[in-house]
Design an enzyme around this catalytic site. Structure first.
Site, PDB file in Angstrom:
ATOM      1  CE1 TYR A 173      -0.434  -1.481  10.249  1.00 30.49           C
ATOM      2  CE2 TYR A 173       1.196  -0.635   8.720  1.00 30.49           C
ATOM      3  CZ  TYR A 173       0.375  -1.650   9.156  1.00 30.49           C
ATOM      4  OH  TYR A 173       0.360  -2.856   8.495  1.00 30.49           O
ATOM      5  CG  HIS A 196      -1.853  -1.095   1.317  1.00 27.60           C
ATOM      6  ND1 HIS A 196      -2.657  -1.313   2.392  1.00 27.60           N
ATOM      7  CD2 HIS A 196      -2.142  -2.089   0.444  1.00 27.60           C
ATOM      8  CE1 HIS A 196      -3.397  -2.385   2.184  1.00 27.60           C
ATOM      9  NE2 HIS A 196      -3.098  -2.874   0.997  1.00 27.60           N
TER      10      HIS A 196
HETATM   11  C1  LIG Z   1      -5.453   2.747   6.509  1.00 22.81           C
HETATM   12  C2  LIG Z   1      -6.890   2.939   6.933  1.00 22.81           C
HETATM   13  C3  LIG Z   1      -7.887   2.123   6.465  1.00 22.81           C
HETATM   14  N1  LIG Z   1      -9.170   2.339   6.882  1.00 22.81           N
HETATM   15  C4  LIG Z   1     -10.215   1.437   6.423  1.00 22.81           C
HETATM   16  C5  LIG Z   1     -10.233   1.158   4.936  1.00 22.81           C
HETATM   17  C6  LIG Z   1     -10.736  -0.253   4.864  1.00 22.81           C
HETATM   18  O1  LIG Z   1     -12.153  -0.226   4.880  1.00 22.81           O
HETATM   19  C7  LIG Z   1     -10.246  -0.890   6.162  1.00 22.81           C
HETATM   20  C8  LIG Z   1      -9.026  -1.739   5.960  1.00 22.81           C
HETATM   21  O2  LIG Z   1      -8.112  -0.962   5.215  1.00 22.81           O
HETATM   22  P1  LIG Z   1      -6.913  -1.685   4.490  1.00 22.81           P
HETATM   23  O3  LIG Z   1      -7.432  -2.927   3.819  1.00 22.81           O
HETATM   24  O4  LIG Z   1      -6.180  -0.675   3.666  1.00 22.81           O
HETATM   25  O5  LIG Z   1      -6.022  -2.098   5.754  1.00 22.81           O
HETATM   26  P2  LIG Z   1      -4.636  -2.872   5.653  1.00 22.81           P
HETATM   27  O6  LIG Z   1      -4.582  -3.724   4.454  1.00 22.81           O
HETATM   28  O7  LIG Z   1      -4.446  -3.529   6.967  1.00 22.81           O
HETATM   29  O8  LIG Z   1      -3.575  -1.693   5.508  1.00 22.81           O
HETATM   30  C9  LIG Z   1      -2.588  -1.616   6.500  1.00 22.81           C
HETATM   31  O9  LIG Z   1      -1.554  -2.499   6.161  1.00 22.81           O
HETATM   32  C10 LIG Z   1      -0.825  -2.124   5.004  1.00 22.81           C
HETATM   33  C11 LIG Z   1       0.303  -3.114   4.860  1.00 22.81           C
HETATM   34  C12 LIG Z   1      -0.359  -0.713   5.049  1.00 22.81           C
HETATM   35  O10 LIG Z   1       0.783  -0.351   4.703  1.00 22.81           O
HETATM   36  C13 LIG Z   1      -1.382   0.259   5.411  1.00 22.81           C
HETATM   37  O11 LIG Z   1      -0.817   1.560   5.685  1.00 22.81           O
HETATM   38  C14 LIG Z   1      -2.135  -0.191   6.622  1.00 22.81           C
HETATM   39  O12 LIG Z   1      -3.243   0.638   6.818  1.00 22.81           O
HETATM   40  O13 LIG Z   1      -9.937   0.190   7.046  1.00 22.81           O
HETATM   41  C15 LIG Z   1      -9.500   3.336   7.761  1.00 22.81           C
HETATM   42  O14 LIG Z   1     -10.685   3.494   8.120  1.00 22.81           O
HETATM   43  N2  LIG Z   1      -8.537   4.157   8.224  1.00 22.81           N
HETATM   44  C16 LIG Z   1      -7.235   4.007   7.852  1.00 22.81           C
HETATM   45  O15 LIG Z   1      -6.372   4.778   8.310  1.00 22.81           O
END
Ligand SMILES: Cc1cn([C@H]2C[C@H](O)[C@@H](COP(=O)(O)OP(=O)(O)O[C@H]3O[C@H](C)C(=O)[C@H](O)[C@H]3O)O2)c(=O)[nH]c1=O
Length: 187
Positions: A136, A66
């Site tokens: 994070y 990401h």
């Molecule tokens: C980052 C973020 C996401 N969200 C929501 C968006 C999606 O509905 C849900 C999951 O998001 P995402 O699939 O992007 O989450 P990860 O895949 O765990 O992403 C994380 O892991 C990878 C490796 C990273 O590098 C990202 O910076 C980190 O956020 O949370 C939010 O509501 N707030 C936030 O700050």
């Protein structure tokens, strides 16, 4: 400088592995997860816009790769507070001499290491144990419209995930493999 963090450089300019110093006593320990003054010396700029926690249930799960597009590009400080992960950052800074090269490091609840990731990198990790927890620190707020990513299994990245990759999110699995003319992001 408080001496509470030790920084080790990596082959990718600006990407640092930080080791947290534990202040131990007979009760246990205290370590700083973030300190604005200390991290400014290692390249952190501005505030902590968000502090996020994620939990990952099963080993083998990969989240990533990401990044947020400019002007919402972010500096990230990534810490594993439970279990073990392989943390990976890919240099996507256009014109970088290490463009599309990646660096991987094991972060765990025991090794007190964090990865300080500058703007211009895509980030992801694989859980090496079940029930992983991550913290994070983000220098810019989550901006869904600016979110982008690379496919963690793209041969152009050459990431050798230690375990069979499972549980990719539909969004992460859908990232197309890079075209030969991919130029990255302005850093
Ligand atoms: C980052 C973020 C996401 N969200 C929501 C968006 C999606 O509905 C849900 C999951 O998001 P995402 O699939 O992007 O989450 P990860 O895949 O765990 O992403 C994380 O892991 C990878 C490796 C990273 O590098 C990202 O910076 C980190 O956020 O949370 C939010 O509501 N707030 C936030 O700050």
């Amino acid at each position: 400088m408080s001496g509470r963090f030790e920084a080790v450089t990596t082959p990718l300019h600006g990407l640092l592995v930080l080791t947290r110093r534990k202040m131990a006593d007979e009760r246990g320990f205290l370590s700083r997860l973030f300190c604005e003054d200390d991290l400014a010396a290692f390249g952190w700029q501005g505030r902590v816009a968000q502090l996020n926690e994620t939990g990952t249930t099963f080993k083998g799960t990969v989240r990533g790769m990401h990044f947020q597009c400019p002007p919402h590009a972010e500096i990230k400080l990534v810490t594993c507070t439970r279990g073990r992960i392989l943390d990976v950052a890919v240099d996507i800074r256009e014109d970088s001499p290490t463009f599309l090269q990646h660096f991987a490091v094991e972060l765990s609840e025991d090794n007190a290491c964090s990865l300080l990731i500058p703007q211009g990198f895509a980030h992801g990790f694989q859980a090496l144990t079940d029930e992983v927890r991550m913290i994070y620190a983000h220098s810019h707020p989550h901006t869904a419209a600016a979110e982008s990513g690379l496919n963690p299994q793209d041969p152009a990245l050459g990431i050798d995930w230690p375990l069979r990759v499972i549980n990719l999110s539909p969004r992460d699995a859908a990232h197309p493999w890079l075209s030969p003319d991919y130029r990255g992001v302005a850093a």
